[in-house]
Motif scaffolding. Sequence first.
Motif, PDB file in Angstrom:
ATOM      1  N   ILE A  96      46.452  43.733 -35.507  1.00 57.77           N
ATOM      2  CA  ILE A  96      47.477  42.701 -35.749  1.00 57.77           C
ATOM      3  C   ILE A  96      47.693  41.869 -34.483  1.00 57.77           C
ATOM      4  CG2 ILE A  96      49.911  42.351 -36.367  1.00 57.77           C
ATOM      5  CD1 ILE A  96      49.579  45.181 -37.824  1.00 57.77           C
ATOM      6  N   GLU A  97      47.602  42.530 -33.325  1.00 54.45           N
ATOM      7  CA  GLU A  97      47.745  41.788 -32.054  1.00 54.45           C
ATOM      8  C   GLU A  97      46.631  40.759 -31.904  1.00 54.45           C
ATOM      9  OE1 GLU A  97      47.957  44.140 -28.327  1.00 54.45           O
ATOM     10  OE2 GLU A  97      49.544  45.174 -29.481  1.00 54.45           O
ATOM     11  N   ARG A  98      45.388  41.194 -32.228  1.00 57.54           N
ATOM     12  CA  ARG A  98      44.248  40.289 -32.059  1.00 57.54           C
ATOM     13  C   ARG A  98      44.154  39.266 -33.183  1.00 57.54           C
ATOM     14  NH1 ARG A  98      38.809  43.395 -30.232  1.00 57.54           N
ATOM     15  NH2 ARG A  98      38.001  41.278 -30.467  1.00 57.54           N
ATOM     16  N   ALA A  99      44.690  39.589 -34.350  1.00 56.06           N
ATOM     17  CA  ALA A  99      44.625  38.672 -35.506  1.00 56.06           C
ATOM     18  C   ALA A  99      46.000  38.652 -36.179  1.00 56.06           C
ATOM     19  CB  ALA A  99      43.530  39.144 -36.467  1.00 56.06           C
ATOM     20  N   PRO A 100      46.967  37.906 -35.609  1.00 60.19           N
ATOM     21  CA  PRO A 100      48.360  37.978 -36.087  1.00 60.19           C
ATOM     22  C   PRO A 100      48.554  37.471 -37.517  1.00 60.19           C
ATOM     23  CG  PRO A 100      48.183  36.742 -34.013  1.00 60.19           C
ATOM     24  CD  PRO A 100      46.791  37.002 -34.475  1.00 60.19           C
ATOM     25  N   PHE A 101      47.566  36.783 -38.090  1.00 64.19           N
ATOM     26  CA  PHE A 101      47.690  36.313 -39.479  1.00 64.19           C
ATOM     27  C   PHE A 101      47.385  37.417 -40.493  1.00 64.19           C
ATOM     28  CE2 PHE A 101      43.207  36.252 -40.389  1.00 64.19           C
ATOM     29  CZ  PHE A 101      42.672  36.237 -39.113  1.00 64.19           C
ATOM     30  N   VAL A 102      46.955  38.597 -40.009  1.00 68.19           N
ATOM     31  CA  VAL A 102      46.685  39.728 -40.914  1.00 68.19           C
ATOM     32  C   VAL A 102      48.018  40.254 -41.441  1.00 68.19           C
ATOM     33  CG1 VAL A 102      45.872  42.130 -40.977  1.00 68.19           C
ATOM     34  CG2 VAL A 102      44.474  40.365 -39.892  1.00 68.19           C
ATOM     35  N   ASP A 103      48.098  40.466 -42.784  1.00 69.03           N
ATOM     36  CA  ASP A 103      49.354  40.896 -43.407  1.00 69.03           C
ATOM     37  C   ASP A 103      49.467  42.405 -43.542  1.00 69.03           C
ATOM     38  OD1 ASP A 103      50.336  38.141 -44.404  1.00 69.03           O
ATOM     39  OD2 ASP A 103      48.289  38.244 -45.180  1.00 69.03           O
ATOM     40  N   LEU A 104      48.305  43.061 -43.616  1.00 66.61           N
ATOM     41  CA  LEU A 104      48.327  44.482 -43.962  1.00 66.61           C
ATOM     42  C   LEU A 104      47.160  45.206 -43.297  1.00 66.61           C
ATOM     43  CD1 LEU A 104      49.228  46.873 -45.832  1.00 66.61           C
ATOM     44  CD2 LEU A 104      47.906  45.814 -47.662  1.00 66.61           C
ATOM     45  N   VAL A 105      47.468  46.354 -42.692  1.00 64.13           N
ATOM     46  CA  VAL A 105      46.424  47.185 -42.096  1.00 64.13           C
ATOM     47  C   VAL A 105      46.602  48.597 -42.652  1.00 64.13           C
ATOM     48  CG1 VAL A 105      45.572  48.189 -39.927  1.00 64.13           C
ATOM     49  CG2 VAL A 105      46.346  45.816 -39.962  1.00 64.13           C
ATOM     50  N   PHE A 106      45.560  49.139 -43.268  1.00 66.79           N
ATOM     51  CA  PHE A 106      45.687  50.508 -43.790  1.00 66.79           C
ATOM     52  C   PHE A 106      44.385  51.285 -43.624  1.00 66.79           C
ATOM     53  CE2 PHE A 106      43.490  49.850 -47.881  1.00 66.79           C
ATOM     54  CZ  PHE A 106      43.576  48.470 -48.008  1.00 66.79           C
ATOM     55  N   GLY A 107      44.534  52.597 -43.448  1.00 59.91           N
ATOM     56  CA  GLY A 107      43.382  53.455 -43.162  1.00 59.91           C
ATOM     57  C   GLY A 107      42.707  53.963 -44.426  1.00 59.91           C
ATOM     58  N   PRO A 108      41.578  54.681 -44.261  1.00 56.69           N
ATOM     59  CA  PRO A 108      40.790  55.127 -45.412  1.00 56.69           C
ATOM     60  C   PRO A 108      41.488  56.165 -46.287  1.00 56.69           C
ATOM     61  CG  PRO A 108      39.654  55.592 -43.326  1.00 56.69           C
ATOM     62  CD  PRO A 108      40.967  55.023 -42.971  1.00 56.69           C
ATOM     63  N   GLN A 109      42.549  56.783 -45.773  1.00 51.05           N
ATOM     64  CA  GLN A 109      43.192  57.824 -46.582  1.00 51.05           C
ATOM     65  C   GLN A 109      44.425  57.335 -47.332  1.00 51.05           C
ATOM     66  OE1 GLN A 109      41.303  59.967 -47.110  1.00 51.05           O
ATOM     67  NE2 GLN A 109      40.074  60.265 -45.274  1.00 51.05           N
ATOM     68  N   SER A 110      44.790  56.043 -47.182  1.00 48.23           N
ATOM     69  CA  SER A 110      46.042  55.632 -47.834  1.00 48.23           C
ATOM     70  C   SER A 110      45.875  54.502 -48.847  1.00 48.23           C
ATOM     71  CB  SER A 110      47.095  55.284 -46.777  1.00 48.23           C
ATOM     72  OG  SER A 110      46.561  54.546 -45.728  1.00 48.23           O
ATOM     73  N   TYR A 111      44.650  54.243 -49.313  1.00 46.38           N
ATOM     74  CA  TYR A 111      44.517  53.077 -50.210  1.00 46.38           C
ATOM     75  C   TYR A 111      45.049  53.330 -51.620  1.00 46.38           C
ATOM     76  CZ  TYR A 111      39.870  54.898 -51.620  1.00 46.38           C
ATOM     77  OH  TYR A 111      38.825  55.654 -52.079  1.00 46.38           O
TER      78      TYR A 111
END
Length: 449
Positions: A96-111
């Motif tokens: 998110i720091e490098r790409a502040p326009f990203v709305d959502l970040v989630f890992g492989p175990q929480s989709y």
Amino acid sequence: MAKGVYIKTFGCQMNVYDSARMTDVLAPLGFTAVDTAKDAELVILNTCHIRVKAAEKVYSELGTIRRLKAAKAKSGGRMIVAVAGCTAQAEGAEVIERAPFVDLVFGPQSYHRLPELIARVLRADGTAVLDTSFPTEPKFDFLPTAAAPRGFAAFLTVQEGCDKFCSFCVVPYTRGAEYSRPVAQILAEARGLVRDGVREITLLGQNVNAYHGEGPDGREWRLGKLIRHLAEIPGLDRIRYTTSHPRDVDDEQVAAHRDVPQLMPFLHLPVQSGSDRVLAAMNRHHTVADYRRIVDRLRCARADLALSTDLIVGHPGESEEDHRATLGLVNEVRFAQAFSFKYSPRPGTPAASGASQVHDDAKSRRLGELQQLLANHHREFNEACVGRTLPVLLQKPGRHLGQLAGRSPYLQSVHVAAVAARLGEIVPAVITAATANSLSGSLAETAAE
Ligand code: SAM
Ligand code: SF4
């Protein structure tokens, strides 16, 4: 109203499976898959973190997505941008720091939580939502059945995560602890796939042969037993599995190759190095002699078994002599297929901070030598098939008009002259030409005319 979701998948087959499952989770929310990001209301980059190049690709792709999101906003639309998978898990807030326009970040175990995560994005005032937890509930218990048919060959994850902690590898940190799905759940998913037209299933796991899921009898079942039961599903004509670890090869796995005709004669068994010194430094817990013994056992069980492997050159401490030992082992085993990589230091892994890193020039030269040798063996293996008749599952249109592409039992890509109506059939193909990467052939019934 139908909304478009565009998922771009990076990395391994497990990510391909996860992307398909994300589509299933999103279907009840009205999302259908679209082919381009510009047509999507939701864009998901399902990322890989295995080598530095894989992670860099994600940020370069995000540059393109940023422009598309801005264009969509200009025309009054909205695009939710999500970063999923292993880079999301490893880098989290840094994405998110490098790409502040990203709305959502989630890992492989929480989709499996995507509906709730998207609702949070819609409620949020522009603040990105982050979920890189390792939930206590296994996601598989919450995934719906497939929303759309998967074609004729499909992946099915049976095991995830890894507790082996090889010195070079991020997987134990990004995918979490080892977990095996219960047998009943796997059989139900496999039956559903076959009902939808799938004829070949590849069982997936970071260490698929470490599989130890709960059987219907309440006991732990290993991979060999699972394969035998899958083979009883009518219409499931081909079974494959990947990736196996030499440490986990057991008698049941070997016997399955001897006894189960649906199990294809192909095995991906990464060795990583042909030097015991390097294997010890890699924390692989097997020696070159162990690997040779396993190969012998497998080839005794199934004489035509084609072997594939992964190899890393330039692990910290690898000498010229170690490299020669790798070339020696490769010459001995003669792999039908192989993936070879320059060692790439990954943050947080023991090897990354190890002394005696190998200079990049040496890594490049060693990789070149290794790949040359491997390519010779791949070509030899493929050329030995010319003149033979192989059963080919026709899976998709080929490169040229009037051609279909499929797979041989040995996982070779085969191009066959055939009409589209034959898609989904397993046909006998006479192999007429070979390269290091693929085969061409004609339908045996046409060739005989
Ligand atoms: N679990 C499998 C095993 O143990 O063989 C491998 C899984 S990993 C996703 C796929 C391959 O990527 C590995 O077999 C290894 O050859 C390669 N790999 C992993 N980490 C690497 C690194 N830091 N640098 C270069 N190659 C790497
Ligand atoms: Fe990575 Fe080693 Fe686990 Fe394979 S066994 S996923 S290479 S840590």
